[in-house]
Structure formats: structure tokens, C-alpha cells
Design an enzyme around this catalytic site. Structure first.
Site, short mmCIF file in Angstrom:
data_model
loop_
_atom_site.label_atom_id
_atom_site.label_comp_id
_atom_site.label_asym_id
_atom_site.label_seq_id
_atom_site.Cartn_x
_atom_site.Cartn_y
_atom_site.Cartn_z
N ASP A 1 0.85 -1.20 0.00
CA ASP A 1 0.00 0.00 0.00
C ASP A 1 0.88 1.24 0.00
O ASP A 1 2.05 1.19 0.36
CB ASP A 1 -0.92 0.00 1.23
N SER A 2 0.27 2.37 -0.34
CA SER A 2 0.97 3.64 -0.30
C SER A 2 1.31 4.06 1.13
O SER A 2 2.15 4.94 1.32
CB SER A 2 0.10 4.72 -0.95
N TYR B 1 -0.43 8.54 -2.65
CA TYR B 1 -0.26 8.28 -4.09
C TYR B 1 -1.40 8.89 -4.90
O TYR B 1 -1.29 9.03 -6.12
CB TYR B 1 -0.28 6.76 -4.36
N GLY B 2 -2.50 9.20 -4.22
CA GLY B 2 -3.78 9.53 -4.88
C GLY B 2 -3.76 10.58 -5.97
O GLY B 2 -4.56 10.53 -6.89
N CYS C 1 -3.83 -0.95 -2.31
CA CYS C 1 -4.06 0.46 -2.63
C CYS C 1 -4.84 0.56 -3.95
O CYS C 1 -4.42 0.00 -4.97
CB CYS C 1 -2.71 1.15 -2.76
N ASN C 2 -5.95 1.26 -3.91
CA ASN C 2 -6.77 1.40 -5.13
C ASN C 2 -6.03 2.15 -6.23
O ASN C 2 -6.13 1.80 -7.40
CB ASN C 2 -8.06 2.15 -4.83
N THR C 3 -5.29 3.19 -5.86
CA THR C 3 -4.58 3.99 -6.86
C THR C 3 -3.49 3.15 -7.53
O THR C 3 -3.34 3.17 -8.75
CB THR C 3 -3.97 5.24 -6.19
N GLU D 1 -6.86 10.87 7.90
CA GLU D 1 -5.52 10.94 8.47
C GLU D 1 -5.43 11.96 9.61
O GLU D 1 -4.48 11.93 10.39
CB GLU D 1 -4.49 11.20 7.37
N CYS E 1 -11.27 3.29 -2.08
CA CYS E 1 -10.06 3.85 -1.46
C CYS E 1 -9.89 3.20 -0.09
O CYS E 1 -10.86 3.02 0.64
CB CYS E 1 -10.20 5.37 -1.31
N THR E 2 -8.64 2.86 0.23
CA THR E 2 -8.33 2.19 1.50
C THR E 2 -8.88 2.90 2.73
O THR E 2 -9.23 2.26 3.71
CB THR E 2 -6.81 2.10 1.70
N HIS E 3 -8.90 4.24 2.67
CA HIS E 3 -9.24 5.02 3.86
C HIS E 3 -10.75 5.14 4.11
O HIS E 3 -11.18 5.44 5.21
CB HIS E 3 -8.68 6.43 3.73
N1 I24 Z 1 -4.99 7.26 9.77
C1 I24 Z 1 -4.33 7.09 8.63
N2 I24 Z 1 -3.18 7.71 8.31
C2 I24 Z 1 -2.62 8.53 9.20
C3 I24 Z 1 -4.45 8.09 10.64
C4 I24 Z 1 -3.26 8.75 10.43
N3 I24 Z 1 -2.96 9.51 11.52
C5 I24 Z 1 -3.96 9.33 12.39
N4 I24 Z 1 -4.87 8.46 11.87
N5 I24 Z 1 -1.47 9.14 8.92
O1 I24 Z 1 -4.83 6.24 7.69
C6 I24 Z 1 -0.84 8.97 7.65
C7 I24 Z 1 0.50 9.54 7.60
N6 I24 Z 1 1.37 8.89 8.58
C8 I24 Z 1 1.37 7.44 8.48
C9 I24 Z 1 2.35 6.80 9.44
O2 I24 Z 1 3.64 7.30 9.25
C10 I24 Z 1 3.72 8.73 9.30
C11 I24 Z 1 2.73 9.38 8.37
C12 I24 Z 1 -5.91 5.40 8.00
C13 I24 Z 1 -5.44 4.16 8.68
C14 I24 Z 1 -6.37 3.03 8.53
C15 I24 Z 1 -5.86 1.80 9.18
C16 I24 Z 1 -6.13 8.05 12.48
C17 I24 Z 1 -6.22 6.58 12.74
C18 I24 Z 1 -5.38 5.91 13.61
C19 I24 Z 1 -5.51 4.54 13.84
C20 I24 Z 1 -6.49 3.82 13.18
C21 I24 Z 1 -7.33 4.48 12.30
C22 I24 Z 1 -7.18 5.85 12.07
F1 I24 Z 1 -4.42 6.59 14.25
F2 I24 Z 1 -7.95 6.48 11.22
N1 DGL Z 2 -4.17 3.93 -0.58
C1 DGL Z 2 -4.76 4.96 -1.43
C2 DGL Z 2 -5.92 4.34 -2.23
O1 DGL Z 2 -6.54 3.38 -1.84
C3 DGL Z 2 -5.27 6.14 -0.64
C4 DGL Z 2 -4.15 6.95 -0.05
C5 DGL Z 2 -3.25 7.57 -1.09
O2 DGL Z 2 -3.68 8.47 -1.81
O3 DGL Z 2 -2.12 7.11 -1.18
O4 DGL Z 2 -6.22 4.83 -3.30
#
Ligand code: I24
Ligand code: DGL
Length: 264
Positions: free
Chosen positions: A9-10, A41-42, A72-74, A151, A183-185
Site C-alpha cells: 500500500d501507499s 499516491y492519490g 491500494c486502489n490507486t 488521516e 479507497c483504502t481510507h
Molecule cells: N490514519 C491514517 N493515516 C494517518 C491516521 C493517520 N494519523 C492518524 N490516523 N497518517 O490512515 C498517515 C500519515 N502517517 C502514516 C504513518 O507514518 C507517518 C505518516 C488510516 C489508517 C487506517 C488503518 C487516524 C487513525 C489511527 C488509527 C487507526 C485508524 C485511524 F491513528 F484512522
Molecule cells: N491507498 C490509497 C488508495 O486506496 C489512498 C491513499 C493515497 O492516496 O495514497 O487509493
């Protein structure tokens, strides 16, 4: 067959898919690679997404994976076909399982798709849906604010609802009875998306469907793990180990052991 299943995944979003695979196939070992340092990556150009995706694939091929899941969908949109054509092991993306499941569900063959800019502009869901049923009516919308929303852990409340409402207003004048979360999120926003789109629309999570596909493919190729051993999963991240483990531990509800920083 005790070789691992590779999941790429991205970033951390593909953990939604990995968790579902672990739930459905508790004997299988997962090697997950999240390219967190270059996430998202989106909205990246196609050639860049393809190059980054290949780097993750080459890393996992050295680890003897028996199957590859592009969570990752993208990355699926841009790189699935090329990777399937060039490597020997079975490869599944998240798009086709989601498309199949949506077509099984729809009564009026009218389907909505949401995803990143890259996924929607690639028209990958449209191709997948039409290859199964050429009559299907498809309405697609890139929901660029959704990934940053997730995020920032902004999954409920008025602000998140207003963002979701604005993006899904696109579907108001349509007759869709099924919506694909491409999308994964987005599964993290599913309660809010369901509330905004209404109870009459079935929301399909591509990741959950993909886990079922993984199980079917492993069975078909006689690659399923049959021994009763505790799997030892590995999680590789191109970013910070501390940040990855914070999110992963939170998502799995239990501390993960092998989280390793890598350079691709
Ligand atoms: N959820 C995601 N990405 C993040 C996040 C998050 N920060 C808080 N939560 N950050 O994706 C992305 C960038 N980071 C990634 C790690 O390295 C540094 C940069 C969704 C995750 C789905 C499993 C909120 C959060 C969480 C735990 C579970 C779910 C969630 F902290 F949404
Ligand atoms: N994992 C990407 C997807 O499912 C979403 C996050 C990104 O843009 O990288 O498309």
C-alpha cells in the site's frame, strides 16, 4: 504452503485490507509494505505510482511471497495489469473484487464509485464493471478531501459530515442503489458515508471483498496454509517506525511485533 502473502500500500490505509485478510485467513502470514514516506499516491502521476509500486513488489519478491495483494486502489488502477503480466505468482488488486460485489448487489444496475483523483480519472472501476455487465450505469466522483480527513482522525462530527455531504451531493440526482468505497481510507468514514447517502444505498468496501478473493485464489492454486502454526506477520514501512506502530497498534487493537523501517 508456509510462504507469506505480500500486501502493499501507499501507507497505512492498506492495513484495513490486511486486517480483513488476517480475520478471514488466521493461519496465513502477511508481509505488509507501506510506502508511508511517499504517501499519498492519490494525486501522483501514473508513471510515478507504477515505479513506486514496482519497488515494493521487488522488495517482497525477494522474501518469497506466494501471492501479492495490491491493497491500494490507486496502485491497482495504474499498475495491476503490468505487474500481473510480469510476475509469476497470483496478483490481486482491490478494484475487481469491489466491482464484482457491487454488481451482485445492485438491483437497478446503477452504481456509484468514489476514490482518489488517480483512481477515478483512470476509469479502472468503470472498465471492471463494464467488463462484467455492459449495461451498468456508473457515476464516479473523486473525493479528495476524504484521505486528509481520515488521516487527521476526523471521522465523526459536524465538520466531517459537511465534507462528506459536499462530496456526495454529486449522487443526489442519480438513482444509484450501490456505492463502492474505492479507497483504502474510506471504510473508516463508512458510518458517516452511510448516513449521508441514506439507508437505501448499499455501501461496498472493496478491501473486505478482496480478502474473500484472496482466500478463493489461494484455495484454487492449492496455496492455502494448512499447518496449525501461529503466523508471524511482518510490517515494513518506508517512514517512521514509531508513527507506523502507533497507527497499526491502534487499528489492530493489539501491539504488533515486527515493524521494520526500510529503504526502497
Ligand atoms: N490514519 C491514517 N493515516 C494517518 C491516521 C493517520 N494519523 C492518524 N490516523 N497518517 O490512515 C498517515 C500519515 N502517517 C502514516 C504513518 O507514518 C507517518 C505518516 C488510516 C489508517 C487506517 C488503518 C487516524 C487513525 C489511527 C488509527 C487507526 C485508524 C485511524 F491513528 F484512522
Ligand atoms: N491507498 C490509497 C488508495 O486506496 C489512498 C491513499 C493515497 O492516496 O495514497 O487509493
Amino acid at each position: 504452503m508456509d510462504r507469506p502473502i505480500g500486501v502493499i500500500d501507499s501507507g497505512v490505509g492498506g492495513l484495513t485490507v490486511a486486517k480483513e485478510i488476517m480475520r478471514q485467513l488466521p493461519k496465513e502470514t502477511i508481509y505488509y509494505v507501506g510506502d508511508t514516506s511517499r504517501c499519498p499516491y492519490g494525486s501522483r502521476p501514473k508513471e510515478e505510482v507504477i515505479a513506486f509500486t514496482w519497488q515494493m513488489v521487488h522488495f517482497l519478491l525477494k522474501k518469497q511471497i506466494k501471492m501479492l495483494v495490491i491493497a491500494c486502489n490507486t496502485a491497482t488502477a495504474f499498475a495491476l495489469e503490468e505487474i500481473q503480466a510480469k510476475i509469476e505468482i497470483p496478483v490481486v488488486g482491490v478494484v475487481h473484487p469491489g466491482a464484482r460485489s457491487a454488481l451482485k448487489n445492485t438491483q437497478n444496475i446503477s452504481i456509484g464509485v468514489i476514490g482518489t483523483k488517480g483512481t477515478i480519472e483512470s476509469k479502472v472501476y468503470e472498465r471492471a464493471l463494464r467488463s462484467i455487465n455492459n449495461e451498468v450505469e456508473i457515476y464516479s466522483k473523486a473525493c479528495e478531501p476524504f484521505v486528509p480527513l481520515v488521516e487527521r482522525n476526523c471521522l465523526t462530527g459536524d465538520y466531517a459530515r459537511s465534507i462528506v455531504q459536499q462530496s456526495l451531493a454529486h449522487f443526489q440526482e442519480t438513482s444509484i442503489d450501490t456505492l463502492i468505497l474505492g479507497c483504502t481510507h474510506y471504510p473508516l468514514l463508512q458510518p458517516l458515508i452511510q448516513e449521508v447517502i441514506g439507508e437505501d444505498v448499499t455501501v461496498i468496501s472493496s478491501g473486505d471483498e478482496t480478502a474473500r478473493e484472496v482466500s478463493a485464489i489461494l484455495y484454487h492454486h492449492e496455496l492455502l496454509q494448512t499447518d496449525d502454526v501461529q503466523p508471524n506477520h511482518f510490517f515494513y514501512t518506508t517512514g517512521s517506525r514509531a508513527l507506523f506502530s502507533q497507527i497499526a497498534n491502534n487499528w489492530f487493537g493489539t501491539p504488533l511485533h515486527n515493524i521494520i523501517e526500510i529503504v526502497l
